[in-house]
Design a protein around this motif. Structure first.
Motif, PDB file in Angstrom:
ATOM      1  N   SER B   6      35.185  44.884  32.360  1.00 15.21           N
ATOM      2  CA  SER B   6      34.553  45.009  33.670  1.00 15.21           C
ATOM      3  C   SER B   6      33.456  46.062  33.643  1.00 15.21           C
ATOM      4  CB  SER B   6      35.594  45.426  34.708  1.00 15.21           C
ATOM      5  OG  SER B   6      36.574  44.431  34.806  1.00 15.21           O
ATOM      6  N   LEU B   7      32.432  45.842  34.475  1.00  9.34           N
ATOM      7  CA  LEU B   7      31.429  46.889  34.652  1.00  9.34           C
ATOM      8  C   LEU B   7      31.908  47.861  35.732  1.00  9.34           C
ATOM      9  CD1 LEU B   7      28.602  48.026  34.050  1.00  9.34           C
ATOM     10  CD2 LEU B   7      27.778  46.654  35.970  1.00  9.34           C
ATOM     11  N   LEU B   8      32.358  47.299  36.831  1.00  9.19           N
ATOM     12  CA  LEU B   8      32.836  48.146  37.929  1.00  9.19           C
ATOM     13  C   LEU B   8      34.232  47.685  38.335  1.00  9.19           C
ATOM     14  CD1 LEU B   8      31.863  50.328  40.146  1.00  9.19           C
ATOM     15  CD2 LEU B   8      31.688  48.323  41.636  1.00  9.19           C
ATOM     16  N   THR B   9      35.138  48.632  38.439  1.00  5.54           N
ATOM     17  CA  THR B   9      36.478  48.296  38.917  1.00  5.54           C
ATOM     18  C   THR B   9      36.868  49.261  40.027  1.00  5.54           C
ATOM     19  OG1 THR B   9      37.059  47.570  36.696  1.00  5.54           O
ATOM     20  CG2 THR B   9      38.883  47.916  38.249  1.00  5.54           C
ATOM     21  N   ILE B  10      37.052  48.721  41.208  1.00  2.00           N
ATOM     22  CA  ILE B  10      37.488  49.542  42.345  1.00  2.00           C
ATOM     23  C   ILE B  10      38.932  49.156  42.637  1.00  2.00           C
ATOM     24  CG2 ILE B  10      37.057  50.158  44.760  1.00  2.00           C
ATOM     25  CD1 ILE B  10      34.246  49.005  44.457  1.00  2.00           C
ATOM     26  N   LYS B  11      39.805  50.155  42.646  1.00  4.09           N
ATOM     27  CA  LYS B  11      41.214  49.852  42.893  1.00  4.09           C
ATOM     28  C   LYS B  11      41.730  50.602  44.117  1.00  4.09           C
ATOM     29  CE  LYS B  11      42.883  48.575  38.316  1.00  4.09           C
ATOM     30  NZ  LYS B  11      43.190  49.236  37.034  1.00  4.09           N
ATOM     31  N   SER B  27      39.483  46.853  46.997  1.00  3.14           N
ATOM     32  CA  SER B  27      39.584  46.546  45.571  1.00  3.14           C
ATOM     33  C   SER B  27      38.530  45.517  45.216  1.00  3.14           C
ATOM     34  CB  SER B  27      40.972  46.002  45.227  1.00  3.14           C
ATOM     35  OG  SER B  27      41.947  46.998  45.460  1.00  3.14           O
ATOM     36  N   LEU B  28      37.906  45.722  44.062  1.00  7.88           N
ATOM     37  CA  LEU B  28      36.840  44.809  43.654  1.00  7.88           C
ATOM     38  C   LEU B  28      36.643  44.967  42.161  1.00  7.88           C
ATOM     39  CD1 LEU B  28      34.658  42.862  44.808  1.00  7.88           C
ATOM     40  CD2 LEU B  28      33.142  44.842  45.002  1.00  7.88           C
ATOM     41  N   ASP B  29      36.439  43.840  41.480  1.00  6.37           N
ATOM     42  CA  ASP B  29      36.206  43.908  40.045  1.00  6.37           C
ATOM     43  C   ASP B  29      34.939  43.130  39.707  1.00  6.37           C
ATOM     44  OD1 ASP B  29      37.660  44.762  37.444  1.00  6.37           O
ATOM     45  OD2 ASP B  29      36.886  42.729  37.062  1.00  6.37           O
TER      46      ASP B  29
END
Ligand SMILES: Nc1ncnc2c1ncn2[C@@H]1O[C@H](COP(=O)(O)OP(=O)(O)O)[C@@H](O)[C@H]1O
Ligand SMILES: [Mg+2]
Lengths: 478, 261
Positions: B6-11, B27-29
């Motif tokens: 992943s480039l960006l992982t928001i958890k 959350s977003l991947d």
């Protein structure tokens, strides 16, 4: 955010070093005898001594002014030494080779090499160290054009008629308290004479350095531009970092004859004192020029130093169609106080003046613009435009504007604009989001705010001014 | 799910501003090269998300994690995030009077290159690139000399944001309503600008209210942000649904399960 900005501005004072030079310094104190001794040190003719003594008597009866928006403890004029000169200067070195290398090193460290080969081409420098001029470069080249550029103490000896005619002609001895004091005790400064229809082939500049402790520096500069001549003159100043306050009380007089033009630029970087207001230079300066018919005088100043600044470079627009300009950046931070501005006195017909003042206040500093525009009855069709902008950094500083307008001619037009703005969080965020660190961001925003004034500075000085505010002008489109 | 990193992982991100919770379990991947559109009602927290990701002062993260390229983004200063390749095109670009666009852009590019240990670009080369970027976003070259956003119209400001993106060549571009307030031509310029920058390793988060932008920028995913979290995700067709029905129908729906399903 404010903290970050303060940190960004709290750069080190790089000129704060002391040079190890053996000096001959008068004991503190001021009386007629001290004035006689200053005059004797300079081998002055009798008329000069009389002029000084007269000024001293006038000064003794005057009161220190209190109208400026600045506060400082009363100055004890008896605790100041009025003369200090490196011993090595006693034998009057004839060439650079004879000048004490430590003195040359001092200027080199300040970024002003005095060896002509190393210098920025096109700038002649008069280097004044405490009470004496150390070197004046490129004098021969200038004299080929008929331009005289020398220490004023030398001009008194060699060109007494010119000095007698013009000294005190623009700023009379009794003009104000500090000017009168300067008339009594001035030590050195520059003398410039540009003959008729001559464009001075180089930029002229004087670099003032205070080194010795407990001394005051009383600079005296006189610039005469004859009919149709043109000169650009730059002035810079620094002093060591010390806990005691030191006094710099200068008088600068400019005479622009018919169709002449004088551009006078200052980058003032006297030691400003520490964050708590300890130490620093009291900079009490009287600068004034007179414009004859069609003449133009332009003052540009970048004031970043001094703990207290009291300074109003002014123009007397005597001749018809003459022009006066004042471009100013004054940056105060820590506990610095600046009360600065200009006076434009319109006497002649169709005279024009422009005032652009940019005040930047940070920390717990106080920054005031004080300006007078006077339209005399004879100033038919005269015009003034004034713009005063203040930029606030943080919420503990003060910015004030005191514009005075006296119009006695109904055909004269006076325009005044003023703005106050802040370095906003949004601006800081934009800069940082693009990868700039907060220091760079602040200096860039401040630089942008000052742009209108910086563009008036000669190239070399614009760079120095930029560096002073930690601003890189690199990459800007010409 | 593919295996690429992943480039960006928001958890499960929770963040607040002025003591008010705005982001509530986001959350977003995002994989390299993907374009994610974020839609959602006003006040949902879309701009706040951009500010939190870029580390704006005053926006505090309460819990959750964010990584960019495997690095902990939340540990970095604002300018470090920018240098790591995160770019935010502002919904309301601010003016910096007196600082020329070119000077500002050069300083930004210099700072980023320096931080990445790359060689400085010469002024001449930079000017060439800047002129090309100007042309691409349909701004007259003279805009390089003007103060940053100083006296620009709304549309000019948005195109100026895009120009900055073209020059900074970020890894992750967050465009916050860059199409709002633009006429159809200007909107197409924005879309073309984005499309020209789509590469295998550059990703986009495109915040928009309008499906018409997404007709030109074909997003890989569309998410609906509501009350600080993603309440629905889908492909480009979701945007059409939203255009037709608005957001109201989503707000009462169960979320998490559906998203995973
Ligand atoms: N600085 C702030 N102080 C208090 N509330 C804020 C602040 N910034 C944003 N908000 C609130 O956060 C919510 C989300 O705002 P925003 O992220 O701008 O929404 P969107 O971009 O989705 O329209 C709104 O309710 C807004 O009022
Ligand atoms: Mg928004």
């Amino acid at each position: 955010m404010t903290e970050q900005i303060d940190k960004a501005l709290a750069r080190e004072y790089e000129a704060g070093f002391v040079s190890d030079v053996e000096s001959e310094t008068f004991l503190p104190g001021l009386d007629e005898d001290v004035i006689r001794r200053i005059s004797a040190m300079k081998d002055e003719p009798e008329w000069m001594l009389e002029w000084r003594l007269n000024a001293f008597r006038i000064w003794s009866e005057m009161e220190e002014p209190t109208w400026a928006h600045v506060h400082y403890p009363e100055i004890d004029f008896q605790s100041i030494s009025y003369y200090s000169a490196p011993k090595s200067m006693k034998d009057k070195p004839k060439s650079l080779d004879e000048v004490d290398p430590e003195l040359l090193r001092t200027y080199e460290k300040l970024g002003i090499p005095l060896i002509e080969q190393q210098m920025l081409a096109g700038i002649a420098v008069d280097a004044v160290f405490d009470s004496v001029s150390v070197v004046t470069t490129f004098r021969e080249k200038l004299s080929e054009a008929g331009v005289i550029f020398c220490p004023i103490s030398e001009a008194i000896q060699r060109y007494p008629d010119l000095v007698k005619k013009y000294l005190g002609s623009v700023v009379p001895t009794k003009d104000n308290y500090y000017a009168a004091l300067n008339c009594a005790v001035f030590t050195d400064g520059s003398f410039v004479f540009i003959p008729k229809n001559t464009r001075c082939p180089m930029e002229l500049s004087t670099y003032f350095r205070i080194n010795e402790q407990n001394t005051g520096q009383f600079e005296r500069t006189l610039i005469i531009a004859e009919e149709g001549s043109h000169v650009s003159y730059l002035e810079g100043c620094t002093a060591p970092q010390r806990d005691e306050n030191q006094l710099h009380a200068a008088v600068v007089e400019l005479v622009a004859m018919d169709n002449a033009e004088i551009k006078y630029s200052t980058v003032q970087n006297w030691y400003p004192g520490d964050e708590n207001g300890k130490g620093g230079i009291y900079n009490f300066v009287t600068k004034r020029g007179i414009c004859h018919t069609n003449a133009k005088i332009s003052w540009t100043q970048v004031e970043t130093g001094s703990s207290v600044t009291w300074k109003y470079p002014s123009c007397i627009l005597k001749g018809d169609n003459s022009i006066g300009e004042f471009y100013s950046v004054a940056l105060t931070r820590g506990r610095q106080q600046a009360d600065t501005g200009t006076k434009m006195i319109h006497l002649g017909k169709n005279t024009r003046s422009t005032i652009i003042s940019k005040g930047i206040s940070a920390g717990k500093s106080n920054n005031s613009y004080r300006g007078l525009v006077r339209m005399n009855p004879g100033a038919q069709g005269a015009r003034n435009f004034t713009q005063c902008d203040s930029l606030l950094i943080g919420d503990q500083c003060g910015a004030h504007t005191f514009p005075y307008v006296e119009s006695r001619n109904p055909s004269a037009i006076v325009e005044h604009e003023a703005t106050t703005s802040k370095v906003s969080d949004e601006q800081m965020f934009l800069c940082q989001q693009r990868g700039l660190d907060p220091e760079k961001a602040v200096s860039m925003i401040v630089n942008g705010f000052c742009k209108e004034v910086f563009k008036e500075l000669p190239m070399e000085f614009a760079v120095e001014a930029g560096k002073l505010l930690e601003i890189s002008l690199e990459g800007s489109v010409g | 799910m593919s295996n690429t990193k992943s480039l960006l992982t928001i958890k499960n991100l929770h963040a607040s501003v002025e003591e008010k919770n705005i982001i509530k379990g986001l959350s977003l991947d995002i994989k390299p090269g993907e374009v994610h559109a974020i839609m959602g009602p006003n006040g949902a927290g879309k701009s706040t998300m951009g500010y939190v990701l870029s580390g704006r002062d005053g926006y505090s993260v309460e819990s959750g994690s964010v990584t960019l390229d495997g690095e902990d983004l939340l540990e970095m200063e604002t300018e470090e995030r920018a240098r790591a390749g995160l770019f935010l095109a502002f919904q309301y670009p601010v003016e910096i009077p007196g600082v020329s666009n070119l000077e500002f852009l050069k300083a930004s590019v210099d700072a980023q290159r320096l931080a990445r240990g790359e060689e400085a670009i010469t002024s001449a080369n930079f000017l060439k690139e800047a002129k090309a970027a100007c042309k691409q976003v349909n701004l007259p070259i003279a805009f390089l000399k003007r103060g940053v956003n100083e006296g620009f119209s709304g549309g000019e400001k948005k195109r100026n944001e895009l120009m900055q993106m073209l020059l900074l060549k970020p890894k992750l571009c967050i465009l916050d309503e860059t199409d709002s307030g633009l006429d159809i031509d200007a909107m197409q310029v924005v879309a073309a600008g984005v499309n020209s920058q789509r590469t295998e390793d550059r990703s986009f988060i495109v915040v928009t209210h309008y499906q018409r932008l997404l007709d030109y920028i074909k997003p890989d995913f569309v998410h609906v942000l509501s009350d600080g979290k993603i309440v629905k995700s889908g492909d480009a067709s979701l945007a059409q649904e939203l255009e037709a029905q608005g957001y109201a129908w989503l707000q009462s729906e169960p979320t998490e399960d559906e998203l995973e399903g």
